[in-house]
Scaffold this motif. Structure first.
Motif, short mmCIF file in Angstrom:
data_model
loop_
_atom_site.label_atom_id
_atom_site.label_comp_id
_atom_site.label_asym_id
_atom_site.label_seq_id
_atom_site.Cartn_x
_atom_site.Cartn_y
_atom_site.Cartn_z
N SER A 375 28.74 -7.77 20.08
CA SER A 375 29.26 -6.54 19.49
C SER A 375 29.07 -6.52 17.99
CB SER A 375 30.76 -6.41 19.84
OG SER A 375 31.37 -5.37 19.10
N GLU A 376 29.38 -7.63 17.34
CA GLU A 376 29.25 -7.70 15.89
C GLU A 376 27.79 -7.55 15.47
OE1 GLU A 376 30.47 -10.66 12.17
OE2 GLU A 376 30.68 -11.34 14.24
N GLY A 379 26.51 -3.99 16.05
CA GLY A 379 27.16 -2.93 15.30
C GLY A 379 27.74 -1.86 16.20
N ARG A 407 23.99 -13.95 18.68
CA ARG A 407 23.85 -13.09 17.51
C ARG A 407 22.38 -12.91 17.16
NH1 ARG A 407 22.78 -14.11 12.41
NH2 ARG A 407 22.96 -16.36 12.75
N LYS A 414 17.51 -5.54 18.37
CA LYS A 414 17.72 -4.29 17.62
C LYS A 414 16.41 -3.80 16.99
CE LYS A 414 21.37 -3.48 15.10
NZ LYS A 414 22.45 -3.62 14.09
#
Length: 726
Positions: A375-376, A379, A407, A414
Motif C-alpha cells: 500500500s505504501e 500510494g 516495496r 508502477k
C-alpha cells in the motif's frame, strides 16, 4: 484469483456456503467479542471452516506455512473439535485484504516467534467446536429430535436412539443457516484423537510431486521479470547509471531506478534481466560506512563491555558489590557474529499495479505487513491493495518484520502499469541485503565461595538491538527486551533457569550499520551459549560435575530441571560414553517452552570435530503432532549446528563479504548427528517448538568439545579454531 468483498453474515453465507450446499462458520476471539455483540462487525470473525457437499472440509489458516508444519497442526486442532474425517481435510489461506475488509476477522497473520499454534490454538479450536454444534443442531432439526440425542464423529452425525445418520456434506447447507453458538466447551487434551497424533502433513505430497508453487515459480499471463541490484554498502546510494547499455540487450523492456539506492532491469525473462543488470555500469555513492570492517565493529562492541551506562534486564541483590569484595572470581568474554537467514528461496514478489488496484503475490510470514508495504509503495489505500500469500521456501524471520522486496516489486510494477512483474533477487543480492542475526559480545564475571557456590554473577551484553533497527518505538527507557531472551527474571516466555543470590544482567547497546533482523531463535541463541558455557566453566572451577552443579542452581526452576534431567538420562549422563566420545549439556527456556540437550562429540588428533548424537528434551506444554515436533527439533539442530560450525558474516569496506553458499556453507549430510527427541509435555501452557531447541545445540556441543580437548571455545564459528591435540 477472486477476492471476498465486505459482506453481511447472511450474504457471506449465501455466497460462499449455502450457494454450494456448504457450511461456513467463524470463530470468536475473546478480545473482540464486545465489538461483535454490539454489531460493530459480524460475529463469525476468525479462521473460517467450510464444509462442502462431498464432505470435504476446508480449513482457512491465517498463519504462514514455511516448512514448520503450522498449517497441519492448526488444521488438526480444528478437525479435533469438528469431529471430521481427517482424510478429507484441506486448507487455504485467507488474504490480508479479506481480513481488512472484514475488520480483521482472522486476527493476526504474523507467523514468527514460534507463535503459530500457541497464540491461535484457542480460537481455532472454538471454531471447530462451534461448527460441530451447528452440524449436530441441523441434524436434530431435520429429524425433529433433541440435539442431546445426537453425536458427531468422523464427519457423520448419528441419532443414537434410532441409529439414523447424516453426513456433514448433507447437513452443511442447513447448518450454515443457524446462528453461530457463542458458548462452546473445548475437549480436554487427554481426549484428543486427531490432535496429539503423528498424522501426515497436509503439504507434503504437493512438495514431493512438484505441484507446490512457490513465489519463485509463479507465472501469470503476460508477466515480465525483474532483477535488481542495491548498493552493496548499507546506507549508500546510486550515483549514476548508463541505462543505454542494458536497453540495447535482447528482451529488455525497461531500466528502473528503485528508490535512491537500487537499479532494476525488467525483461521478458529473468535470465535476460539478470544478464543486462550484470552488464549495467553503475557508479555507487557508498556513503558514510564505506570504511567499516569486522575489526572496527568488534572494537565498537568491546568498548561496551566495560561502559558505565547499560540497560538492566535482570537484577537480584547487589552483584557488583559482592564481586568487588570476592576472594575468588571467574571471568570470561564470549562473542557471536552476524549471520544470514540464507533461505533456500531468495526474496521475491510478483506485483500487478494499476491506478485503481495493486496486487502482490509473495511468500511472507506476515500478510498484513506485506499488505502495508504494498500500500505504501503503491500510494494506494490498503483497501485498494491485496496480497496473495504463497508457501515459503524458508523464512526464519527474514520474511516477517521487513518487506523490502515487496516495496521494490511494487515500485517496479508502477513503472509498467497493467503488467504483472515478478521481482526475483539473485542469491548474491539475497546474501548482501539480508537482515542479519545481531552481533554481540558478552563479558561474564562470577564470584565463588570456599564451597564452590556461586555468590554473584554479572553478565554484560554489548551489541546490537533488533528493535532499535526495526521497531524503535518498542524500546522503553533504553531497554530492548528481546536482548534478554532466556535471561528474564520470570514470566511465561523466556525466563532464566537458575537462581543466584546476587545477579546483574545488563546491556550496552551498540548498533553498527549492518541492519539486524529476527533470525530463527533470535537472541536466545547467543544468550544460551554465553550462560550455559559459562556455567560449565564455573562447574570446572568448583571441581563439580556439570549436571550436579546445575541441579543445585535450578532447585527453584522445576520445569527447566525436568527437561535437563530427561535429556541427561536419555543420553546416559554419568555412564561411560563410547570410546573417544565426550558429552556436553545445555538448557534454556524460550518462546514459552523448556528445552535441553546433551551432545556427544569426538575430536580427532587433527582437530576434526564430529557430532555423533544429540538428545533433546522439550516441554512445550502440549504436543499437537509428535512427528512434527521431532522434525522441528531435528531441523532446529541443522540450523543451530550450521551456525556453530560455519555461520559467520564478515564486513569489509562496509559490505558483507559472503555472497553465496561457497563462502557461507550450510551443514552437510555427513555432519548431521543422530537426533533423539524426548517430549515431556507437562500441560497447563502452550509453548513454541520451531525455535527453542536451536539455542541448546551450540552450547551443548561447545561444552562437549571442552570435555574432549580441554579447550574453551568462546567465539563462533568453530571453523576458525584449532582443536588439534598438542
Amino acid at each position: 484469483m477472486t477476492m471476498l468483498k465486505p459482506l453481511s453474515r447472511r450474504h457471506f453465507l449465501a455466497g460462499s456456503g449455502a450457494a454450494i450446499g456448504g457450511l461456513c462458520v467463524g470463530f470468536h476471539i475473546p478480545a473482540q467479542a464486545k465489538m461483535a455483540n454490539a454489531g460493530a462487525m459480524p460475529p463469525e470473525i476468525n479462521a473460517w471452516v467450510v464444509v462442502k457437499p462431498d464432505d470435504t472440509v476446508v480449513i482457512r489458516i491465517a498463519r504462514s506455512e514455511m516448512g514448520q508444519g503450522t498449517l497441519t497442526g492448526l488444521a488438526q486442532l480444528v478437525a479435533e473439535e469438528l469431529e471430521c474425517d481427517w482424510s478429507k481435510v484441506t486448507t487455504e489461506y485467507p488474504t490480508p485484504g479479506q481480513n481488512l475488509a472484514r475488520n480483521r476477522a482472522w486476527g493476526n497473520f504474523s507467523t514468527g516467534g514460534s507463535r503459530g499454534i500457541r497464540e491461535s490454538h484457542e480460537y481455532v479450536r472454538k471454531g471447530g467446536a462451534a461448527a460441530r454444534l451447528m452440524l449436530v443442531q441441523a441434524a436434530a432439526e431435520h429429524w425433529k429430535v433433541a440435539a442431546a440425542e445426537c453425536v458427531a464423529a468422523n464427519s457423520i452425525v448419528t441419532h443414537q436412539p434410532s441409529g439414523r445418520k447424516l453426513r456433514y456434506g448433507e447437513l452443511a447447507a442447513a447448518a450454515g443457516r443457524l446462528p453461530v453458538p457463542t458458548d462452546v466447551v473445548l475437549k480436554d487434551p487427554k481426549d484428543w484423537k486427531i490432535a496429539g497424533q503423528p498424522v501426515k502433513r497436509l503439504d507434503t505430497l504437493d512438495k514431493l510431486t512438484g505441484k507446490q508453487v512457490y513465489g519463485a515459480d509463479l507465472k501469470l499471463p503476460g508477466m515480465l521479470n525483474a532483477a535488481i541490484r542495491d548498493c552493496p554498502v548499507f546506507g549508500g546510494k546510486v550515483k549514476s547509471v548508463d541505462e543505454a547499455v542494458a536497453l540495447r540487450m535482447p528482451g529488455v523492456k525497461k531500466v528502473v531506478r528503485v528508490g535512491d539506492s537500487a537499479v532494476a532491469v525488467v525483461a521478458d525473462s529473468w535470465w535476460r534481466a539478470k544478464s543486462a543488470l550484470d552488464a549495467l555500469p553503475i557508479e555507487w555513492d557508498e556513503g558514510p560506512h564505506a570504511k567499516a570492517s569486522s575489526e572496527s565493529i568488534a572494537a565498537f562492541l568491546r568498548e561496551g563491555l566495560d561502559a558505565k551506562e547499560a540497560a538492566v534486564g535482570n537484577k537480584q541483590g547487589d552483584a557488583l558489590a559482592v564481586l568487588a569484595s570476592a576472594k575468588r572470581t571467574v571471568t570470561a568474554t564470549y562473542g557471536y557474529p552476524f549471520q544470514n537467514h540464507a533461505c533456500m528461496e531468495p526474496m521475491n514478489a510478483t506485483a500487478l499495479y494499476t491506478a485503481q488496484k495493486c496486487e502482490v503475490w509473495t511468500p511472507t510470514q506476515n500478510g498484513e505487513a506485506a499488505l502495508a508495504a504494498a500500500s505504501e509503495a503503491a500510494g494506494l489505500p490498503p483497501a485498494q491493495c491485496e496480497v496473495y500469500k504463497l508457501h515459503l521456501g524458508g523464512g526464519f524471520g527474514r520474511r516477517g518484520a521487513v518487506h523490502d522486496w515487496v516495496r521494490q516489486a511494487v515500485l517496479i510494477a508502477k513503472e509498467m502499469p497493467g503488467v504483472p512483474v515478478k521481482l526475483l533477487w539473485s542469491r548474491e543480492e539475497d546474501m548482501l541485503h539480508g537482515r542479519y542475526h545481531p552481533i554481540t559480545q558478552c563479558k561474564m564475571t562470577a564470584a565463588l565461595d570456599e564451597q564452590g557456590e556461586v555468590t554473584a554473577l554479572h553478565m554484560r551484553i554489548s551489541g546490537q538491538s533488533i528493535l532499535a533497527g526495526i521497531f524503535p518505538q518498542n524500546i522503553r527507557n533504553g531497554v530492548d527486551p528481546v536482548v534478554f531472551q532466556g535471561l528474564n527474571p520470570g514470566g511465561a516466555e523466556a525466563a532464566i533457569g537458575y537462581t543466584f543470590p546476587n545477579l546483574l544482567i545488563d546491556h550496552a547497546m551498540r548498533n553498527p550499520h549492518v541492519p539486524p533482523g529476527f533470525w530463527r531463535g533470535v537472541n536466545l541463541n547467543q544468550n544460551t551459549i554465553y550462560l550455559e558455557c559459562f556455567i560449565d566453566e564455573l562447574a570446572q572451577a568448583a571441581g563439580k560435575d556439570p549436571l550436579e552443579f546445575r541441579r543445585k542452581l535450578m532447585a527453584n526452576h522445576p520445569k527447566h530441571l525436568a527437561v535437563l534431567n530427561a535429556a541427561a538420562e536419555k543420553a546416559g549422563w554419568g555412564k561411560p560414553a563410547p570410546a573417544g566420545v565426550f558429552r556436553g549439556l545445555a538448557q534454556t527456556m524460550g518462546f514459552g517452552s523448556y528445552v535441553a540437550a546433551c551432545a556427544e562429540v569426538s575430536v580427532s588428533k587433527a582437530g576434526q570435530i564430529k557430532v555423533h548424537r544429540i538428545v533433546a528434551a522439550t516441554d512445550p506444554g502440549y504436543v499437537v503432532n509428535p512427528q512434527q515436533v521431532a522434525a522441528q527439533v531435528e531441523g532446529s539442530f541443522v540450523y543451530g549446528l550450521t551456525a556453530a560450525l560455519h555461520g559467520e558474516c564478515t564486513v569489509a569496506n562496509g559490505r558483507i563479504e559472503q555472497e553465496n553458499f561457497d563462502t557461507y556453507p550450510m551443514l552437510r549430510m555427513d555432519e548431521m548427528p543422530a537426533v533423539e527427541t524426548v517430549t515431556v509435555p507437562s500441560g497447563g501452557f502452550w509453548g513454541g517448538v520451531g525455535e527453542p531447541t536451536i539455542a541448546v545445540a551450540a552450547p551443548a556441543v561447545l561444552n562437549a568439545i571442552f570435555a574432549a580437548t580441554g579447550k574453551r571455545i568462546r567465539t563462533l564459528p568453530l571453523k576458525h579454531h584449532d582443536l588439534k591435540s598438542a
